[in-house]
Structure formats: C-alpha cells, structure tokens
Design a protein around this motif. Sequence first.
Motif, PDB file in Angstrom:
ATOM      1  N   ILE A 236       0.810  -1.217   0.000  1.00 15.51           N
ATOM      2  CA  ILE A 236       0.000   0.000   0.000  1.00 15.51           C
ATOM      3  C   ILE A 236       0.844   1.268   0.000  1.00 15.51           C
ATOM      4  O   ILE A 236       0.466   2.281  -0.592  1.00 15.51           O
ATOM      5  CB  ILE A 236      -1.006   0.015   1.171  1.00 15.51           C
ATOM      6  CG1 ILE A 236      -1.982   1.192   1.059  1.00 15.51           C
ATOM      7  CG2 ILE A 236      -0.280   0.009   2.508  1.00 15.51           C
ATOM      8  CD1 ILE A 236      -2.822   1.193  -0.186  1.00 15.51           C
ATOM      9  N   GLU A 237       2.001   1.252   0.637  1.00 13.77           N
ATOM     10  CA  GLU A 237       2.831   2.457   0.677  1.00 13.77           C
ATOM     11  C   GLU A 237       3.305   2.836  -0.721  1.00 13.77           C
ATOM     12  O   GLU A 237       3.252   4.010  -1.108  1.00 13.77           O
ATOM     13  CB  GLU A 237       4.018   2.259   1.621  1.00 13.77           C
ATOM     14  CG  GLU A 237       3.630   2.192   3.091  1.00 13.77           C
ATOM     15  CD  GLU A 237       4.841   2.093   3.995  1.00 13.77           C
ATOM     16  OE1 GLU A 237       5.989   2.188   3.489  1.00 13.77           O
ATOM     17  OE2 GLU A 237       4.661   1.921   5.213  1.00 13.77           O
ATOM     18  N   ALA A 238       3.780   1.854  -1.480  1.00 15.33           N
ATOM     19  CA  ALA A 238       4.241   2.134  -2.845  1.00 15.33           C
ATOM     20  C   ALA A 238       3.077   2.533  -3.738  1.00 15.33           C
ATOM     21  O   ALA A 238       3.202   3.439  -4.573  1.00 15.33           O
ATOM     22  CB  ALA A 238       4.957   0.912  -3.414  1.00 15.33           C
ATOM     23  N   ILE A 239       1.935   1.882  -3.571  1.00 16.98           N
ATOM     24  CA  ILE A 239       0.771   2.205  -4.382  1.00 16.98           C
ATOM     25  C   ILE A 239       0.267   3.609  -4.060  1.00 16.98           C
ATOM     26  O   ILE A 239      -0.171   4.349  -4.950  1.00 16.98           O
ATOM     27  CB  ILE A 239      -0.328   1.139  -4.183  1.00 16.98           C
ATOM     28  CG1 ILE A 239       0.115  -0.152  -4.898  1.00 16.98           C
ATOM     29  CG2 ILE A 239      -1.680   1.613  -4.711  1.00 16.98           C
ATOM     30  CD1 ILE A 239      -0.747  -1.348  -4.639  1.00 16.98           C
ATOM     31  N   THR A 240       0.353   4.008  -2.800  1.00 16.71           N
ATOM     32  CA  THR A 240      -0.010   5.370  -2.412  1.00 16.71           C
ATOM     33  C   THR A 240       0.888   6.386  -3.121  1.00 16.71           C
ATOM     34  O   THR A 240       0.417   7.419  -3.607  1.00 16.71           O
ATOM     35  CB  THR A 240       0.099   5.544  -0.886  1.00 16.71           C
ATOM     36  OG1 THR A 240      -0.828   4.667  -0.242  1.00 16.71           O
ATOM     37  CG2 THR A 240      -0.209   6.985  -0.476  1.00 16.71           C
ATOM     38  N   ARG A 241       2.182   6.072  -3.193  1.00 15.26           N
ATOM     39  CA  ARG A 241       3.107   6.972  -3.898  1.00 15.26           C
ATOM     40  C   ARG A 241       2.780   7.044  -5.390  1.00 15.26           C
ATOM     41  O   ARG A 241       2.901   8.101  -6.012  1.00 15.26           O
ATOM     42  CB  ARG A 241       4.559   6.501  -3.697  1.00 15.26           C
ATOM     43  CG  ARG A 241       5.092   6.713  -2.291  1.00 15.26           C
ATOM     44  CD  ARG A 241       6.598   6.547  -2.228  1.00 15.26           C
ATOM     45  NE  ARG A 241       7.014   5.165  -2.469  1.00 15.26           N
ATOM     46  CZ  ARG A 241       7.141   4.242  -1.519  1.00 15.26           C
ATOM     47  NH1 ARG A 241       6.857   4.546  -0.263  1.00 15.26           N
ATOM     48  NH2 ARG A 241       7.542   3.024  -1.819  1.00 15.26           N
ATOM     49  N   ILE A 242       2.348   5.915  -5.960  1.00 20.31           N
ATOM     50  CA  ILE A 242       2.019   5.877  -7.385  1.00 20.31           C
ATOM     51  C   ILE A 242       0.821   6.769  -7.698  1.00 20.31           C
ATOM     52  O   ILE A 242       0.865   7.597  -8.620  1.00 20.31           O
ATOM     53  CB  ILE A 242       1.750   4.429  -7.835  1.00 20.31           C
ATOM     54  CG1 ILE A 242       3.063   3.628  -7.843  1.00 20.31           C
ATOM     55  CG2 ILE A 242       1.097   4.388  -9.224  1.00 20.31           C
ATOM     56  CD1 ILE A 242       2.866   2.127  -7.975  1.00 20.31           C
ATOM     57  N   ILE A 243      -0.260   6.630  -6.956  1.00 20.60           N
ATOM     58  CA  ILE A 243      -1.473   7.385  -7.284  1.00 20.60           C
ATOM     59  C   ILE A 243      -1.341   8.877  -6.962  1.00 20.60           C
ATOM     60  O   ILE A 243      -2.097   9.691  -7.490  1.00 20.60           O
ATOM     61  CB  ILE A 243      -2.733   6.808  -6.607  1.00 20.60           C
ATOM     62  CG1 ILE A 243      -2.648   6.912  -5.081  1.00 20.60           C
ATOM     63  CG2 ILE A 243      -2.964   5.366  -7.034  1.00 20.60           C
ATOM     64  CD1 ILE A 243      -3.929   6.502  -4.370  1.00 20.60           C
ATOM     65  N   ASN A 244      -0.360   9.221  -6.108  1.00 16.92           N
ATOM     66  CA  ASN A 244      -0.151  10.621  -5.755  1.00 16.92           C
ATOM     67  C   ASN A 244       1.011  11.258  -6.503  1.00 16.92           C
ATOM     68  O   ASN A 244       1.256  12.459  -6.343  1.00 16.92           O
ATOM     69  CB  ASN A 244       0.091  10.756  -4.247  1.00 16.92           C
ATOM     70  CG  ASN A 244      -1.187  10.618  -3.432  1.00 16.92           C
ATOM     71  OD1 ASN A 244      -2.059  11.472  -3.481  1.00 16.92           O
ATOM     72  ND2 ASN A 244      -1.292   9.527  -2.692  1.00 16.92           N
ATOM     73  N   HIS A 245       1.723  10.481  -7.311  1.00 18.95           N
ATOM     74  CA  HIS A 245       2.896  11.026  -7.985  1.00 18.95           C
ATOM     75  C   HIS A 245       2.467  12.131  -8.954  1.00 18.95           C
ATOM     76  O   HIS A 245       1.511  11.956  -9.720  1.00 18.95           O
ATOM     77  CB  HIS A 245       3.639   9.920  -8.736  1.00 18.95           C
ATOM     78  CG  HIS A 245       5.028  10.312  -9.121  1.00 18.95           C
ATOM     79  ND1 HIS A 245       5.298  11.166 -10.171  1.00 18.95           N
ATOM     80  CD2 HIS A 245       6.236   9.998  -8.578  1.00 18.95           C
ATOM     81  CE1 HIS A 245       6.600  11.347 -10.266  1.00 18.95           C
ATOM     82  NE2 HIS A 245       7.197  10.642  -9.317  1.00 18.95           N
ATOM     83  N   PRO A 246       3.159  13.257  -8.947  1.00 17.56           N
ATOM     84  CA  PRO A 246       2.758  14.382  -9.823  1.00 17.56           C
ATOM     85  C   PRO A 246       2.735  14.049 -11.308  1.00 17.56           C
ATOM     86  O   PRO A 246       2.018  14.697 -12.073  1.00 17.56           O
ATOM     87  CB  PRO A 246       3.804  15.467  -9.509  1.00 17.56           C
ATOM     88  CG  PRO A 246       4.927  14.758  -8.820  1.00 17.56           C
ATOM     89  CD  PRO A 246       4.307  13.618  -8.104  1.00 17.56           C
ATOM     90  N   LYS A 247       3.484  13.035 -11.726  1.00 16.73           N
ATOM     91  CA  LYS A 247       3.494  12.652 -13.139  1.00 16.73           C
ATOM     92  C   LYS A 247       2.434  11.604 -13.473  1.00 16.73           C
ATOM     93  O   LYS A 247       2.251  11.275 -14.647  1.00 16.73           O
ATOM     94  CB  LYS A 247       4.883  12.124 -13.528  1.00 16.73           C
ATOM     95  CG  LYS A 247       5.974  13.190 -13.476  1.00 16.73           C
ATOM     96  CD  LYS A 247       7.333  12.616 -13.847  1.00 16.73           C
ATOM     97  CE  LYS A 247       8.413  13.697 -13.788  1.00 16.73           C
ATOM     98  NZ  LYS A 247       9.765  13.155 -14.113  1.00 16.73           N
ATOM     99  N   LEU A 248       1.735  11.107 -12.446  1.00 16.19           N
ATOM    100  CA  LEU A 248       0.770  10.029 -12.656  1.00 16.19           C
ATOM    101  C   LEU A 248      -0.636  10.342 -12.143  1.00 16.19           C
ATOM    102  O   LEU A 248      -1.606   9.753 -12.628  1.00 16.19           O
ATOM    103  CB  LEU A 248       1.257   8.748 -11.948  1.00 16.19           C
ATOM    104  CG  LEU A 248       2.635   8.218 -12.322  1.00 16.19           C
ATOM    105  CD1 LEU A 248       2.966   6.996 -11.463  1.00 16.19           C
ATOM    106  CD2 LEU A 248       2.713   7.870 -13.794  1.00 16.19           C
TER     107      LEU A 248
END
Length: 277
Positions: A236-248
């Motif tokens: 979940i931590e990595a997935i949280t970073r993915i959905i919040n990434h400014p490029k994504l």
Amino acid sequence: MLNIGCHLSTTKGFENMGKEALKIGANTFQFFTRNPRGGKAKAIGEKDVAALLEITKNNNFATLLAHAPYTLNGCSADEKTREFALGMMIDDLVRMEYLPNSFYNFHPGSHVKQGVEVGINYIVEMLNTVIRPEQTTTILLETMAGKGTEVGRKFEEIAEIISRVELKDHMGVCLDTCHVYDAGYDIVNNLDGVLDEFDRIIGLDKLRAIHLNDSKNPFESHKDRHEIIGEGFIGIEAITRIINHPKLRHLPFFLETPNEVEGHAEEIKLLKGVYKD
C-alpha cells in the motif's frame, strides 16, 4: 480527484456498468470488448450505449478503457492466429466508435520462439493495417511481466512498436503496476527512476492509463499474478506513492485485482483515503 475504476462485466449491458461504477465509488471502468477467452462479440444496443454516455457525462467520468480478449495474439507464429487477431481488432475498433474518445488496450502478444524482432514486425504490421485516421479511439499497448515469450516486457520493445506505427498519434501505453514490477522495474524503491526511464525511452506523454494491481510474486519474478491492493509485494505504501505522484495522479487507474465488485468498492474507498486532493 482520483480517477479510479475496476473491471466490470458487460453481461448486464453498458448502462448497468455505469450505474455499478457509481455504486462502488468509481468514476470510470474497464470492460472486455468480447469474451476474453474467445472471439464472439455481443451485439451493441445503441440505446444502452446512449444511456451510459449520459451517465458518464453527468458524473464527470474519466476515459473508459476497453480491453481486447486474451486470445488476440497479433505476433503468433501461426498465420491463422494472426489473421484472427487482425479481424478481431478491426471489428473491435469499429465497435469502439459507439464510445467516442475511449481507450482500447491490448497485450502485444507472444512471439512463440520466433524472436522479439519478428514479433514486433507482426504487431506493427497489424497496427498499420487497422488504425484509421478518423478513429477517435486511442490504442494502448500494455506493459507485460515477461513470462514466456511475451513482447512488451521492456520499455524499449513498446517504444519500437510505437515508433514504427504510421498513425502514432492514435497510440499510447497502459502501464500495469504488477507487470512492470514482475518485469524488473522497481516501482517500490525507485519509482522516480522508473518514470524517468519510461520518459526517456517511450515518453510520458504516451502514458495514458494505469492498471493498478498489487503482485502475488516478488520483484522480477516474471509471473504476472495480480494481488489485492496492499496484500502483495508492491504494498500500500508504494501504491499510495504511485497514485499521488505528480506525473501520474491525473491518469485514470483501473483495478484488475482478484476481487468481486464489493471488494473493489473497498479498495476504491482505501485508495481515495490515501489520495491527496
């Protein structure tokens, strides 16, 4: 706003898929264009499609994603299989115009020991045959995990296909988080590095959608087995970073996790809770 949806069944019709998406808190969804293990396509009801389009308009839906069946293998060593794939994609793209400006995603296919370059040649030939200048559909190549003789396990393979498509403005990429992690792109510990590599090789402007899946298997396993969000090796931590990434964060995310609709509703609730508006 998080643009999130899951895979829904077409058996109840397009309008009901739209209603079901709203019910589980989604504002988009993915569906198979036809039987995922076969070639038969269900007849499209124009009133049914019109009702869905009204739902998507009134509820600010993100772009819908249609998925080609798994039997579509445009780079097979068997000529009849390639012809079957070509005919299926031609028919699918005609049908997709009932849902203007949507995405059509497909697995590049397996070259079956012919070699990657031969596989890419066949895929490019198919795409240059099917794409029409007037179509509103964007065709997405899906990143693959690299099991067997799959084409698309490396960003370079995706990039080569797109570079050789004549009408490449109609092309894009769907990045599958489980697939790229299993393929050896470390989105857990080096997300920025992976995105920089994607941008250098393919171009982030071509990234149009994300299949948001956890992985049942560890990094670089080449297994392609999806897991429920937060219960796999991505976490979940990595997935949280993915959905919040400014490029994504602006992209539509589609769940393909091993869940029923109720389970997807819980995942969507979880993801909305960690998304930073």
